[in-house]
Design a protein around this motif. Sequence first.
Motif, PDB file in Angstrom:
ATOM      1  N   ARG A 134       3.242   0.858   5.231  1.00 13.22           N
ATOM      2  CA  ARG A 134       3.146   2.004   3.336  1.00 13.22           C
ATOM      3  C   ARG A 134       4.056   2.618   2.901  1.00 13.22           C
ATOM      4  O   ARG A 134       4.889   2.894   3.729  1.00 13.22           O
ATOM      5  N   VAL A 135       3.911   2.350   2.009  1.00 12.71           N
ATOM      6  CA  VAL A 135       5.226   3.342   0.931  1.00 12.71           C
ATOM      7  C   VAL A 135       5.174   4.649   1.494  1.00 12.71           C
ATOM      8  O   VAL A 135       3.716   5.420   1.178  1.00 12.71           O
ATOM      9  N   GLY A 136       5.688   5.710   1.781  1.00 10.89           N
ATOM     10  CA  GLY A 136       5.227   6.693   2.257  1.00 10.89           C
ATOM     11  C   GLY A 136       4.928   6.976   3.889  1.00 10.89           C
ATOM     12  O   GLY A 136       4.974   8.636   4.013  1.00 10.89           O
ATOM     13  N   SER A 137       5.305   6.344   4.350  1.00 12.78           N
ATOM     14  CA  SER A 137       4.812   6.127   5.808  1.00 12.78           C
ATOM     15  C   SER A 137       5.224   5.815   6.903  1.00 12.78           C
ATOM     16  O   SER A 137       5.925   4.483   6.648  1.00 12.78           O
ATOM     17  N   SER A 138       5.302   6.453   7.956  1.00 12.45           N
ATOM     18  CA  SER A 138       6.330   5.739   9.111  1.00 12.45           C
ATOM     19  C   SER A 138       5.190   4.614   9.833  1.00 12.45           C
ATOM     20  O   SER A 138       6.608   4.007  11.060  1.00 12.45           O
ATOM     21  N   ARG A 139       4.461   4.815   9.489  1.00 12.36           N
ATOM     22  CA  ARG A 139       3.687   3.558  11.291  1.00 12.36           C
ATOM     23  C   ARG A 139       3.786   2.603  10.712  1.00 12.36           C
ATOM     24  O   ARG A 139       3.363   1.924   9.285  1.00 12.36           O
TER      25      ARG A 139
ATOM     26  N   GLY B 271       0.890  -1.320   0.419  1.00 14.32           N
ATOM     27  CA  GLY B 271       0.001  -0.227  -0.032  1.00 14.32           C
ATOM     28  C   GLY B 271       0.468   1.076  -0.090  1.00 14.32           C
ATOM     29  O   GLY B 271       2.375   1.294   0.001  1.00 14.32           O
ATOM     30  N   HIS B 272       0.332   2.678   0.156  1.00 10.93           N
ATOM     31  CA  HIS B 272       0.898   3.696   0.217  1.00 10.93           C
ATOM     32  C   HIS B 272       0.081   5.001   0.438  1.00 10.93           C
ATOM     33  O   HIS B 272      -1.305   4.447   0.662  1.00 10.93           O
ATOM     34  N   VAL B 273       0.714   5.712   0.604  1.00 10.93           N
ATOM     35  CA  VAL B 273      -0.418   6.626   1.637  1.00 10.93           C
ATOM     36  C   VAL B 273      -0.275   8.303   0.720  1.00 10.93           C
ATOM     37  O   VAL B 273       0.527   8.291  -0.906  1.00 10.93           O
ATOM     38  N   LYS B 274      -1.059   9.259   1.282  1.00 10.21           N
ATOM     39  CA  LYS B 274      -1.438   9.976  -0.303  1.00 10.21           C
ATOM     40  C   LYS B 274      -0.168  10.777  -0.368  1.00 10.21           C
ATOM     41  O   LYS B 274       0.720  11.376   1.107  1.00 10.21           O
ATOM     42  N   GLY B 275       0.218  11.339  -1.542  1.00  2.15           N
ATOM     43  CA  GLY B 275       1.933  12.379  -1.231  1.00  2.15           C
ATOM     44  C   GLY B 275       3.240  11.451  -1.981  1.00  2.15           C
ATOM     45  O   GLY B 275       4.340  11.914  -1.890  1.00  2.15           O
ATOM     46  N   ALA B 276       2.906   9.961  -1.633  1.00  2.18           N
ATOM     47  CA  ALA B 276       4.599   9.098  -1.314  1.00  2.18           C
ATOM     48  C   ALA B 276       4.927   8.857  -2.959  1.00  2.18           C
ATOM     49  O   ALA B 276       5.818   8.998  -2.667  1.00  2.18           O
ATOM     50  N   PHE B 277       4.877   8.899  -3.854  1.00  2.00           N
ATOM     51  CA  PHE B 277       4.673   9.371  -4.620  1.00  2.00           C
ATOM     52  C   PHE B 277       4.030  10.514  -6.399  1.00  2.00           C
ATOM     53  O   PHE B 277       3.173  10.241  -5.825  1.00  2.00           O
ATOM     54  N   THR B 278       4.401  10.286  -7.396  1.00  2.96           N
ATOM     55  CA  THR B 278       3.951  10.722  -8.468  1.00  2.96           C
ATOM     56  C   THR B 278       2.659  10.346  -8.253  1.00  2.96           C
ATOM     57  O   THR B 278       2.330   9.203  -8.572  1.00  2.96           O
ATOM     58  N   ASP B 279       1.240  10.884  -8.919  1.00  4.55           N
ATOM     59  CA  ASP B 279       0.705  10.172  -8.840  1.00  4.55           C
ATOM     60  C   ASP B 279      -0.767   9.445  -8.030  1.00  4.55           C
ATOM     61  O   ASP B 279      -1.651   9.542  -7.940  1.00  4.55           O
ATOM     62  N   ALA B 280       0.132   9.228  -6.679  1.00  3.57           N
ATOM     63  CA  ALA B 280      -0.511   9.402  -5.651  1.00  3.57           C
ATOM     64  C   ALA B 280      -1.005   9.747  -5.137  1.00  3.57           C
ATOM     65  O   ALA B 280      -1.066  10.566  -3.900  1.00  3.57           O
ATOM     66  N   ARG B 281      -2.310  10.290  -5.219  1.00  2.00           N
ATOM     67  CA  ARG B 281      -3.197  11.171  -4.921  1.00  2.00           C
ATOM     68  C   ARG B 281      -5.093  10.690  -3.357  1.00  2.00           C
ATOM     69  O   ARG B 281      -4.684  11.783  -2.940  1.00  2.00           O
ATOM     70  N   PHE B 282      -3.664   9.529  -3.144  1.00  5.13           N
ATOM     71  CA  PHE B 282      -4.950   9.528  -2.236  1.00  5.13           C
ATOM     72  C   PHE B 282      -4.628   7.815  -1.337  1.00  5.13           C
ATOM     73  O   PHE B 282      -3.674   7.156  -2.126  1.00  5.13           O
TER      74      PHE B 282
END
Length: 220
Positions: free
Chosen positions: A98-103, A46-57
């Motif tokens: 999740r990609v872009g998250s520290s949780r 999974g990923h969080v919003k803003g983790a990479f380009t086009d990660a809008r949610f």
Amino acid sequence: VTGEHGTGKEVVATWLHALSERRSKPLVTMNAGGLAEGIAESELFGHVKGAFTDARFDRIGCFELADEGTLFLDEIANMAVRLQAKLLRVLQTGEVQRVGSSRLRFVNVRVLSATNADLPSEIAAGRFREDLLYRLNTVVIHLPPLRERPEDIEALSMHFLAHYASRYRKAISGFDEAARKMMRAHRWPGNVRELGHAVERSVHMADPSAAVVSAPHLGL
């Protein structure tokens, strides 16, 4: 689950889930080697919003989707080595990030994997982690190719025939002797998948009034 292409590895995974105590929970399937590394990481974890380009949610990955259920990773040998390390950590700890998250999120997932590759050779070539293999191969189910189990051809072909005759609304109930002989003699390089496609084609090609499939209908 090991075996050549088309031997039915995903079918085995489906049955293992259906017969397990997790059957009331999700079975999530992912082609572990069919995506680019970055996309595959997002699909898995999974990923969080803003983790990479086009990660809008925020997006939930396959591990979270399969929580309390089963995750089937097909073509595991084709997974990028860097991603293998992250998969190993999840298998060891049960923690997903999740990609872009520290949780960290804890998941309880049964993992089934499949490959048609020779994993010891992949390990020797540096393409697959040995420690990941030890974590995954608690139980190994090998599916032999169809050419090594010709006694299964008749039962499988009748199963497929009943399915496709019903789907296409044809009153075909069997195969003539020439068709049965042809199926027994064929090497089936595509294994059970090829057999299913041949039977489906034969149902299409048979005359609407035909009661049995003839050899030419199989297209072998």
